[in-house]
Every structure is written in structure tokens, then in C-alpha cells.
Write a protein that holds these residues in place. Structure first.
Motif, PDB file in Angstrom:
ATOM      1  N   GLY A  56     -14.754 -20.213 -20.130  1.00 14.71           N
ATOM      2  CA  GLY A  56     -15.379 -20.725 -21.360  1.00 14.71           C
ATOM      3  C   GLY A  56     -14.969 -22.172 -21.623  1.00 14.71           C
ATOM      4  O   GLY A  56     -15.795 -23.007 -22.011  1.00 14.71           O
ATOM      5  N   ARG A  57     -13.674 -22.434 -21.397  1.00 12.12           N
ATOM      6  CA  ARG A  57     -13.174 -23.797 -21.603  1.00 12.12           C
ATOM      7  C   ARG A  57     -13.850 -24.758 -20.620  1.00 12.12           C
ATOM      8  O   ARG A  57     -14.261 -25.859 -20.995  1.00 12.12           O
ATOM      9  CB  ARG A  57     -11.661 -23.836 -21.421  1.00 12.12           C
ATOM     10  CG  ARG A  57     -11.095 -25.210 -21.606  1.00 12.12           C
ATOM     11  CD  ARG A  57      -9.607 -25.227 -21.441  1.00 12.12           C
ATOM     12  NE  ARG A  57      -9.120 -26.593 -21.535  1.00 12.12           N
ATOM     13  CZ  ARG A  57      -7.967 -27.001 -21.113  1.00 12.12           C
ATOM     14  NH1 ARG A  57      -7.132 -26.133 -20.568  1.00 12.12           N
ATOM     15  NH2 ARG A  57      -7.609 -28.248 -21.233  1.00 12.12           N
ATOM     16  N   VAL A  70     -17.326 -25.362 -21.808  1.00  7.39           N
ATOM     17  CA  VAL A  70     -17.298 -26.247 -22.975  1.00  7.39           C
ATOM     18  C   VAL A  70     -17.015 -27.686 -22.539  1.00  7.39           C
ATOM     19  O   VAL A  70     -17.629 -28.637 -23.040  1.00  7.39           O
ATOM     20  CB  VAL A  70     -16.266 -25.759 -24.013  1.00  7.39           C
ATOM     21  CG1 VAL A  70     -16.015 -26.803 -25.086  1.00  7.39           C
ATOM     22  CG2 VAL A  70     -16.752 -24.468 -24.654  1.00  7.39           C
ATOM     23  N   GLU A  71     -16.078 -27.851 -21.586  1.00  2.00           N
ATOM     24  CA  GLU A  71     -15.770 -29.194 -21.088  1.00  2.00           C
ATOM     25  C   GLU A  71     -16.984 -29.805 -20.397  1.00  2.00           C
ATOM     26  O   GLU A  71     -17.289 -30.990 -20.582  1.00  2.00           O
ATOM     27  CB  GLU A  71     -14.575 -29.150 -20.138  1.00  2.00           C
ATOM     28  CG  GLU A  71     -13.248 -28.949 -20.837  1.00  2.00           C
ATOM     29  CD  GLU A  71     -12.074 -28.803 -19.863  1.00  2.00           C
ATOM     30  OE1 GLU A  71     -12.320 -28.703 -18.638  1.00  2.00           O
ATOM     31  OE2 GLU A  71     -10.940 -28.803 -20.344  1.00  2.00           O
ATOM     32  N   GLU A 130     -20.141 -29.050 -21.008  1.00  2.00           N
ATOM     33  CA  GLU A 130     -21.101 -29.350 -22.081  1.00  2.00           C
ATOM     34  C   GLU A 130     -20.686 -30.614 -22.838  1.00  2.00           C
ATOM     35  O   GLU A 130     -21.518 -31.463 -23.146  1.00  2.00           O
ATOM     36  CB  GLU A 130     -21.211 -28.154 -23.039  1.00  2.00           C
ATOM     37  CG  GLU A 130     -22.256 -28.315 -24.112  1.00  2.00           C
ATOM     38  CD  GLU A 130     -23.679 -28.342 -23.570  1.00  2.00           C
ATOM     39  OE1 GLU A 130     -24.544 -28.903 -24.263  1.00  2.00           O
ATOM     40  OE2 GLU A 130     -23.927 -27.834 -22.471  1.00  2.00           O
ATOM     41  N   ALA A 131     -19.391 -30.749 -23.128  1.00  2.00           N
ATOM     42  CA  ALA A 131     -18.894 -31.939 -23.822  1.00  2.00           C
ATOM     43  C   ALA A 131     -19.134 -33.191 -22.979  1.00  2.00           C
ATOM     44  O   ALA A 131     -19.521 -34.239 -23.506  1.00  2.00           O
ATOM     45  CB  ALA A 131     -17.410 -31.784 -24.149  1.00  2.00           C
TER      46      ALA A 131
END
Length: 152
Positions: free
Chosen positions: A38-39, A42-43, A45-46
Motif C-alpha cells: 500500500g505504501r 501511495v508513493e 501515486e504521489a
């Protein structure tokens, strides 16, 4: 024997506790791996969002520059339009003056031509009888000259 039963019970409890801890450890590792995935998502996507923000900032900067150039061009064109309007108004005034002067000059020229025509007409009407008289006299003189030549 009581001790032996107690040891077996403790050993069984220990094995049950060890099994429970092992299951908790597996669950914890699975949760940790899921959190890490997930991280990473998210990274990613960021990172994509940051690239998008950078792209939007460049685009905004470019548009700002284009807007400034367009405004400068608009001001130049407005100034040119004002100059052209002033020149047009000046030319209209000049044309009106020249038209008035030309009309006055044409009126004078037409009057002069009319007067010349009248004068020429009067001259011709006065000179026609004189020229007729000249022709008549020349005819008479010519007639006498022919008769004189024939008689000789």
C-alpha cells in the motif's frame, strides 16, 4: 504423577501459545507486507501527482508568458489603431478641404470656359459676315482674272 500431568499440561499450553504466536506472527507479517505494498502504491501515486503538478506549473508559467506577450501585442495594436484613426480623421479633413477647393476651382473654370465660349461665339458670329465678304471679293477678282486671261 501429578507433576508429570502438570508438565504435560504446561507443555500443551506452551505449544498452544507457540501456535497462537506463530499465527499472530504470520498475520502480522501479512499485514506488514500489505502495508508495504500500500505504501509503495501511495508513493507511486504521489510521484505521479508530483509530476502532474510540475507539468501544470510549467504550463501555467508558459501561459503566463504567452499572456504577457499577448497583452503587449494588444497594446501595440491599440496604439497603432489610434494612430490610424487620427490619420484617417486628418485625411478626411484634408479631403473635405481639397474637395471644397476643387469644387470652387471647377466652378471658376466652368465660368471661364463658359465666358470663352460666349466670346468665341460672338467673335465667330461677327467674323462670319466678314469672311463671307472676303470670299465674295476673291470670287469677283478671280472671275475678272479669268476673263482677262481668256481674252488675250
Amino acid at each position: 504423577d501429578g507433576r508429570h500431568v502438570e508438565l504435560i499440561r504446561r507443555a500443551e499450553a506452551y505449544v498452544a501459545d507457540a501456535e497462537a504466536h506463530r499465527r499472530l506472527e504470520v498475520e502480522a507479517r501479512e499485514e506488514l507486507e500489505a502495508a508495504m505494498r500500500g505504501r509503495a502504491a501511495v508513493e507511486d501515486e504521489a510521484s505521479k501527482l508530483e509530476r502532474g503538478v510540475a507539468r501544470w506549473r510549467r504550463s501555467a508559467s508558459e501561459l503566463s508568458t504567452r499572456l504577457a506577450r499577448a497583452e503587449a501585442r494588444r497594446k501595440v495594436l491599440e496604439a497603432r489603431r489610434a494612430d490610424i484613426r487620427a490619420q484617417t480623421e486628418a485625411l478626411h479633413g484634408s479631403v473635405e478641404e481639397q474637395t471644397a477647393e476643387t469644387s470652387a476651382a471647377q466652378d471658376v473654370a466652368m465660368r471661364e470656359a463658359h465666358l470663352r465660349a460666349i466670346t468665341a461665339q460672338q467673335y465667330l458670329s461677327a467674323s462670319v459676315p466678314a469672311s463671307v465678304r472676303v470670299w465674295q471679293m476673291l470670287s469677283v477678282v478671280s472671275l475678272f482674272a479669268i476673263i482677262y486671261l481668256l481674252m488675250q
